[in-house]
Design an enzyme around this catalytic site. Structure first.
Site, PDB file in Angstrom:
ATOM      1  N   ARG A   1       0.880  -1.226   0.076  1.00  0.00           N
ATOM      2  CA  ARG A   1       0.080   0.090   0.000  1.00  0.00           C
ATOM      3  C   ARG A   1       0.758   1.226  -0.127  1.00  0.00           C
ATOM      4  O   ARG A   1       0.456   2.238  -0.497  1.00  0.00           O
ATOM      5  CB  ARG A   1      -0.931  -0.157   1.158  1.00  0.00           C
ATOM      6  CG  ARG A   1      -1.778   1.316   1.405  1.00  0.00           C
ATOM      7  CD  ARG A   1      -3.055   1.316   2.249  1.00  0.00           C
ATOM      8  NE  ARG A   1      -2.918   0.363   3.393  1.00  0.00           N
ATOM      9  CZ  ARG A   1      -2.125   0.392   4.447  1.00  0.00           C
ATOM     10  NH1 ARG A   1      -1.397   1.598   4.587  1.00  0.00           N
ATOM     11  NH2 ARG A   1      -2.166  -0.381   5.169  1.00  0.00           N
TER      12      ARG A   1
ATOM     13  N   TYR B   1     -17.651  16.920 -15.565  1.00  0.00           N
ATOM     14  CA  TYR B   1     -17.818  15.485 -15.696  1.00  0.00           C
ATOM     15  C   TYR B   1     -19.075  15.262 -14.520  1.00  0.00           C
ATOM     16  O   TYR B   1     -18.593  15.676 -13.378  1.00  0.00           O
ATOM     17  CB  TYR B   1     -16.824  14.742 -15.170  1.00  0.00           C
ATOM     18  CG  TYR B   1     -16.941  12.995 -15.212  1.00  0.00           C
ATOM     19  CD1 TYR B   1     -17.463  12.610 -16.345  1.00  0.00           C
ATOM     20  CD2 TYR B   1     -16.721  12.455 -13.890  1.00  0.00           C
ATOM     21  CE1 TYR B   1     -17.722  11.000 -16.165  1.00  0.00           C
ATOM     22  CE2 TYR B   1     -16.800  11.175 -13.892  1.00  0.00           C
ATOM     23  CZ  TYR B   1     -17.433  10.349 -14.910  1.00  0.00           C
ATOM     24  OH  TYR B   1     -17.670   9.140 -14.538  1.00  0.00           O
TER      25      TYR B   1
ATOM     26  N   ASP C   1      -8.629  19.137 -14.522  1.00  0.00           N
ATOM     27  CA  ASP C   1      -8.923  17.620 -14.888  1.00  0.00           C
ATOM     28  C   ASP C   1      -8.316  17.479 -16.439  1.00  0.00           C
ATOM     29  O   ASP C   1      -9.218  18.095 -17.127  1.00  0.00           O
ATOM     30  CB  ASP C   1     -10.477  17.380 -14.775  1.00  0.00           C
ATOM     31  CG  ASP C   1     -10.856  15.938 -14.931  1.00  0.00           C
ATOM     32  OD1 ASP C   1      -9.979  15.183 -15.838  1.00  0.00           O
ATOM     33  OD2 ASP C   1     -11.970  15.191 -14.591  1.00  0.00           O
TER      34      ASP C   1
ATOM     35  N   LYS D   1      -9.205   6.344 -19.454  1.00  0.00           N
ATOM     36  CA  LYS D   1      -9.304   7.119 -20.819  1.00  0.00           C
ATOM     37  C   LYS D   1      -8.218   7.107 -21.611  1.00  0.00           C
ATOM     38  O   LYS D   1      -7.867   6.056 -22.044  1.00  0.00           O
ATOM     39  CB  LYS D   1     -10.019   8.365 -20.656  1.00  0.00           C
ATOM     40  CG  LYS D   1     -10.951   8.477 -19.342  1.00  0.00           C
ATOM     41  CD  LYS D   1     -12.337   7.819 -19.624  1.00  0.00           C
ATOM     42  CE  LYS D   1     -13.144   7.452 -18.514  1.00  0.00           C
ATOM     43  NZ  LYS D   1     -13.818   8.864 -17.808  1.00  0.00           N
TER      44      LYS D   1
HETATM   45  C1  PLP Z   1     -14.104   9.264 -16.435  1.00  0.00           C
HETATM   46  C2  PLP Z   1     -13.814  10.591 -15.951  1.00  0.00           C
HETATM   47  C3  PLP Z   1     -13.616  10.914 -14.498  1.00  0.00           C
HETATM   48  C4  PLP Z   1     -13.685   9.722 -13.574  1.00  0.00           C
HETATM   49  O1  PLP Z   1     -12.749   8.719 -13.830  1.00  0.00           O
HETATM   50  P1  PLP Z   1     -12.807   7.054 -13.245  1.00  0.00           P
HETATM   51  O2  PLP Z   1     -11.724   6.548 -13.845  1.00  0.00           O
HETATM   52  O3  PLP Z   1     -14.162   6.682 -14.176  1.00  0.00           O
HETATM   53  O4  PLP Z   1     -13.152   7.013 -11.787  1.00  0.00           O
HETATM   54  C5  PLP Z   1     -13.018  12.103 -14.046  1.00  0.00           C
HETATM   55  N1  PLP Z   1     -13.052  13.031 -14.823  1.00  0.00           N
HETATM   56  C6  PLP Z   1     -13.268  13.149 -16.285  1.00  0.00           C
HETATM   57  C7  PLP Z   1     -13.204  14.066 -17.174  1.00  0.00           C
HETATM   58  C8  PLP Z   1     -13.786  11.644 -16.760  1.00  0.00           C
HETATM   59  O5  PLP Z   1     -13.904  11.458 -17.925  1.00  0.00           O
END
Ligand code: PLP
Length: 389
Positions: A52, A105, A178, A203
């Site tokens: 961890r 998001y 983000d 992503k």
């Molecule tokens: C998918 C997404 C998230 C969340 O991420 P997860 O890996 O699904 O927890 C946050 N911000 C954006 C812009 C996203 O597309």
């Protein structure tokens, strides 16, 4: 960790990927062990004691992520939302407030409003292109974090990172970006003044729709210490196999993004002229309101294209269910093209709130297939729908 003279694609392949000393393996070995034997009590061999707290495979990914975002410290989490949660816990206290884009998001808004809201963190969603309004909000004592997503999901609006960094810092607040939609290849928010970058590595960074993960990158030592402590004490780490898969995906980010961008541009240009299409939201189109700004702060315009249809909700549903190559599914950023109906899929959680999305909107995650096949697929799904004029 990051000082070198290599270009992005070189760092993507080499940063954190040292040759294995035992066998000379070119790909660093994957370490599953949860525990590490010290060389006598208190004498850690390479700084590792328990999984961890640290794992060499996770370190390898974190080094690669820091290099690619131009940051000093990176942390790899079990999901993007776990990464966001750790940041909020690390930098916010009850009574403080997050000012954020009103088209963030949906899952980020849900985390902030419904989880952290219960623990005394307030939020103000607003249009971040209105810099005067942002400055007014940030002037308040309780506004300590400015939360930006650019390009935004799913409306593809572009926000001026450098301008918002200035506003945040003038008000003793932090700027978080983000960077999931752009990926570090297209945009490096730390170099524009952001304090913290967060990613859903699920992503573009992972890029193959086969691993969920998140990341935080910062160059601020104090922030890094706080976020690192959260990760260690709460435990939302990525596992070794997930970290390995993410590293493997990240190595090809530059070539993938180039193709995502050129395919998305071609599709956006094609759809603009289609009679069934009311509006195409893509920053690579010259008449997109964020085109000039995106040209300045991004290397390319990305692989996400949103489309509003003349025929309203019914038309959007017909197209969403009528493509053959574009797969109807949540998520984005993988090599395969995906189709999403945000109103009822990714953004269902924000229906009826200030962050609700239009009912005639489709969001395309344009993959790296042959673009002619993708265009033909969209054309056949759009055929026969009500058109303009
Ligand atoms: C998918 C997404 C998230 C969340 O991420 P997860 O890996 O699904 O927890 C946050 N911000 C954006 C812009 C996203 O597309």
């Amino acid at each position: 960790m990051t000082e070198n003279s290599y270009g992005f694609a070189t760092d993507a392949i080499h940063a954190g990927q040292e040759l294995d000393e035992v066998y000379g393996a070119v790909v660093p070995p994957l370490h599953f062990s949860t525990t590490y034997a010290p060389d006598g009590i208190g004498n850690l061999r390479r700084g590792y004691d328990y999984g961890r707290a640290g794992n060499p495979t996770r370190t390898s990914l974190q080094t690669q992520l820091a290099a690619l975002e131009g940051g000093e410290h990176a942390f790899s989490f079990g999901s993007g939302l776990a990464a966001e949660d750790a940041i909020i816990r690390a930098v916010m206290r009850p009574g403080q407030r997050i000012v954020m884009g009103n088209d963030a998001y949906g899952g980020s808004y849900r985390l902030i409003s419904r989880i952290h809201g219960d623990w005394g963190i307030a939020n103000t969603p607003l249009d971040l292109s209105d810099l005067d309004r942002v400055a007014n909000e940030m002037a308040a004592e309780d506004a300590t974090l400015l939360w930006v997503e650019t390009p935004s999901n799913p409306l593809m609006s572009i926000t001026d990172i450098a301008a918002l960094a200035k506003i945040a810092h003038e008000n003793n607040a932090l700027l978080l970006v983000d960077n999931t939609f752009a990926s570090p290849y297209l945009q490096q928010p730390l170099s524009l003044g952001a304090d913290i970058v967060v990613h859903s590595t699920t992503k573009y960074i992972g890029g193959h729709s086969d691993v969920v993960g998140g990341a935080v990158v910062t160059s601020d030592d104090e922030l890094a210490t706080k976020i690192g402590f959260q990760q260690f004490a709460v435990g939302a780490i990525s596992g070794p196999l997930d970290a390995y898969l993410t590293t493997r995906g990240l190595k090809t980010l530059a070539v993938r993004m180039d193709r995502h961008c050129s395919n998305a541009q071609a599709i956006a240009e094609h759809l603009v002229d289609h009679p069934a299409v009311e509006r195409v939201l893509y920053p690579g189109l010259p008449d997109h309101p964020g085109h000039e700004l995106a040209s300045k702060q991004m290397r390319g315009f990305g692989g996400m294209v949103s489309v509003q249809l003349v025929g309203g909700e019914q038309a959007a549903r017909t197209v969403a269910e009528g493509t053959r190559l574009f797969v109807l599914a949540e998520s984005l950023g993988g090599i395969e093209s995906l189709m999403n109906y945000p109103h009822e899929m990714t953004h269902a959680s924000v229906r009826g709130t200030e962050l609700a999305v239009p009912e005639n909107l489709l969001r395309l995650s344009v993959g790296i297939e042959d673009v002619n096949d993708l265009i033909a697929d969209l054309d056949q799904a759009l055929e026969g729908l009500a058109g303009r004029g």
